[in-house]
Design a protein around this motif. Sequence first.
Motif, PDB file in Angstrom:
ATOM      1  N   THR A 355      -1.865 -22.455   2.081  1.00  0.00           N
ATOM      2  CA  THR A 355      -1.403 -20.813   3.483  1.00  0.00           C
ATOM      3  C   THR A 355      -1.352 -19.258   2.732  1.00  0.00           C
ATOM      4  N   LYS A 356      -2.186 -18.674   3.221  1.00  0.00           N
ATOM      5  CA  LYS A 356      -2.843 -17.602   2.883  1.00  0.00           C
ATOM      6  C   LYS A 356      -2.643 -17.005   4.282  1.00  0.00           C
ATOM      7  N   VAL A 357      -1.713 -15.366   3.090  1.00  0.00           N
ATOM      8  CA  VAL A 357      -1.665 -14.039   4.398  1.00  0.00           C
ATOM      9  C   VAL A 357      -2.177 -12.782   3.398  1.00  0.00           C
ATOM     10  N   THR A 358      -2.949 -12.123   4.373  1.00  0.00           N
ATOM     11  CA  THR A 358      -3.381 -10.805   3.880  1.00  0.00           C
ATOM     12  C   THR A 358      -2.512  -9.441   4.062  1.00  0.00           C
ATOM     13  N   LEU A 359      -2.126  -8.790   3.281  1.00  0.00           N
ATOM     14  CA  LEU A 359      -1.478  -7.758   3.638  1.00  0.00           C
ATOM     15  C   LEU A 359      -1.847  -6.475   4.392  1.00  0.00           C
ATOM     16  N   PRO A 360      -1.415  -5.205   4.763  1.00  0.00           N
ATOM     17  CA  PRO A 360      -2.042  -4.132   5.440  1.00  0.00           C
ATOM     18  C   PRO A 360      -2.290  -3.001   4.836  1.00  0.00           C
ATOM     19  N   LEU A 361      -3.050  -2.739   5.283  1.00  0.00           N
ATOM     20  CA  LEU A 361      -3.544  -1.210   4.276  1.00  0.00           C
ATOM     21  C   LEU A 361      -2.686  -0.316   5.140  1.00  0.00           C
ATOM     22  N   PRO A 362      -2.457   1.268   4.325  1.00  0.00           N
ATOM     23  CA  PRO A 362      -1.638   2.422   5.113  1.00  0.00           C
ATOM     24  C   PRO A 362      -2.783   2.505   6.421  1.00  0.00           C
ATOM     25  N   LEU A 395      -9.382   8.679  -0.333  1.00  0.00           N
ATOM     26  CA  LEU A 395      -8.605   9.366  -0.826  1.00  0.00           C
ATOM     27  C   LEU A 395      -8.328  10.605  -1.641  1.00  0.00           C
ATOM     28  N   ASP A 396      -8.043  11.886  -1.841  1.00  0.00           N
ATOM     29  CA  ASP A 396      -8.188  12.782  -2.502  1.00  0.00           C
ATOM     30  C   ASP A 396      -7.731  12.606  -3.639  1.00  0.00           C
ATOM     31  N   GLU A 397      -6.721  12.173  -4.042  1.00  0.00           N
ATOM     32  CA  GLU A 397      -6.702  11.742  -5.885  1.00  0.00           C
ATOM     33  C   GLU A 397      -6.030  10.529  -5.383  1.00  0.00           C
ATOM     34  N   GLN A 398      -6.995   9.711  -6.897  1.00  0.00           N
ATOM     35  CA  GLN A 398      -7.257   8.335  -6.926  1.00  0.00           C
ATOM     36  C   GLN A 398      -7.008   8.083  -7.891  1.00  0.00           C
ATOM     37  N   PRO A 399      -6.712   6.600  -8.398  1.00  0.00           N
ATOM     38  CA  PRO A 399      -6.068   5.676  -7.336  1.00  0.00           C
ATOM     39  C   PRO A 399      -4.231   5.941  -7.103  1.00  0.00           C
ATOM     40  N   ILE A 400      -4.381   5.846  -5.836  1.00  0.00           N
ATOM     41  CA  ILE A 400      -2.133   5.816  -6.086  1.00  0.00           C
ATOM     42  C   ILE A 400      -1.070   4.507  -5.562  1.00  0.00           C
ATOM     43  N   SER A 401      -0.053   4.279  -5.672  1.00  0.00           N
ATOM     44  CA  SER A 401       1.048   3.095  -5.768  1.00  0.00           C
ATOM     45  C   SER A 401       0.802   2.921  -4.367  1.00  0.00           C
ATOM     46  N   VAL A 402       1.206   2.057  -3.969  1.00  0.00           N
ATOM     47  CA  VAL A 402       1.841   1.379  -2.372  1.00  0.00           C
ATOM     48  C   VAL A 402       2.951   0.019  -2.794  1.00  0.00           C
ATOM     49  N   VAL A 403       3.618  -0.085  -1.707  1.00  0.00           N
ATOM     50  CA  VAL A 403       5.097  -1.300  -2.171  1.00  0.00           C
ATOM     51  C   VAL A 403       4.522  -1.528   0.004  1.00  0.00           C
ATOM     52  N   TRP A 404       4.055  -3.000  -0.302  1.00  0.00           N
ATOM     53  CA  TRP A 404       4.982  -3.901   1.205  1.00  0.00           C
ATOM     54  C   TRP A 404       6.074  -4.527   1.338  1.00  0.00           C
ATOM     55  N   LYS A 405       6.946  -4.340   1.691  1.00  0.00           N
ATOM     56  CA  LYS A 405       8.207  -4.904   2.282  1.00  0.00           C
ATOM     57  C   LYS A 405       7.782  -5.809   3.188  1.00  0.00           C
ATOM     58  N   CYS A 406       8.458  -6.628   3.006  1.00  0.00           N
ATOM     59  CA  CYS A 406       8.004  -8.120   3.813  1.00  0.00           C
ATOM     60  C   CYS A 406       9.249  -8.649   3.873  1.00  0.00           C
ATOM     61  N   GLY A 407       9.436 -10.398   4.775  1.00  0.00           N
ATOM     62  CA  GLY A 407      10.348 -10.401   5.718  1.00  0.00           C
ATOM     63  C   GLY A 407      10.512 -11.743   4.364  1.00  0.00           C
ATOM     64  N   SER A 408      12.135 -11.895   4.286  1.00  0.00           N
ATOM     65  CA  SER A 408      11.817 -12.992   3.585  1.00  0.00           C
ATOM     66  C   SER A 408      11.688 -14.195   3.873  1.00  0.00           C
TER      67      SER A 408
END
Length: 408
Positions: A355-362, A395-408
């Motif tokens: 089973t695969k899910v794809t995370l959203p982008l900013p 993106l003006d400055e790269q890279p940027i760090s991101v975090v995904w919060k997902c339902g458990s």
Amino acid sequence: MTVELDEQDGATLLRALAGGQPRGASTVDIAKAIADGDRHHRRVRLVGSAGAGATVVLVAVAGWTVVTDAPQKPAPAATSARASSGSPSAGPSPTAARGCTVQQLATPAGEGPKAIVSGSDPTGKYLVGRTYPDGHPSTVVWENLQPRKVPMQGDDPTLSDATSGGVFVGSSFTGYDTTSAWVYKGGKFAKLAGANAAARAINEREVIVGIVQGKPAMWASPTAQPTMLATPPGKGWTGAATGIDEDGTIVGTLQGGPGGEGQAYVWGPDGTVRKLAQPTVKGKPASTYNAGEIRDGWVVGWAAYDEPNRGPRWLGAPRWNLRTGALDTTDGVFTAINAQGRIVGQLDVVAPDGTKVTLPLPGGLEAKTAMVNTGTISDDGSIIAGYLNTRDGSLDEQPISVVWKCGS
């Protein structure tokens, strides 16, 4: 997904990995395996969720791997690594991740947004990485998503792993060709014993694994002398220990035996060593394969199959279940695994059942231009972190760090 690097791009990638500028521990694993110096003349093709029509460019910049992808018709999420031939069987199509939100990680006060995430503890409370004050890399920790400077000595410093108690390990260059391994505990860094060393992983008992003078090693505690791990019979073995489980099981990669190609190995808590089962990529036995991370008996790594006569190189991510002996391979590059056996790479999370899910982008970013490296996932799957930039320079400055919060 498919990756095609022409001869010039391959040479550029190699120079970024092996050139005169120092490189930290973050270049040792996936990026070097993808480049695999003796095969820089090849076109590299990476097949996976985006399908054969997608074009992906892999580039190593300051010790990290960038992936850019244009999504096309979905292809199978996972294939059996035990199949000896034939095409991958159909699997679940990717779907949009439900219950996941994405946000950019803050950087310390007075710094720009440029940052990477390079590891985490099993709970996701601590994310480790680095930011770039005044254009120079400096190590940082996000505790409950709040940034804190923890500057490591040396050049090109990299934090690679953490415990839920806030102990961190990493490496830096302390000479032109010399690396040192570090542990951060009690508010300060201490150098681990051992010459030309790198620390790659730590478990909750604060047992550390990594490399000493080009060979896999373990530190029983932050103050212990390194113990060199056993290698198979014969001379000339080199390699690295890259992951350690809570019961003391260690995984890593060795090379130098018959054939000379890197292969994945596991060391039991008693120190005995054995090779992990050989995966297949596109139904063919992998030419080379490694082990990257281990969590609760699950192991994820990297594998490649080289077509004969200087043909393309196909990449896949083997997933071993040490408890049952099961092995499957997911097309693509996946660098992290959690206690549920879920692997993460780019924007995809793949469960053991395929089973695969794809995370959203900013907001404002599109998959066709986003270049994403997702490198951490908590044991309950609720925290996933990584970094991204864009091929179109949006993106003006790269890279940027991101975090995904997902339902458990």
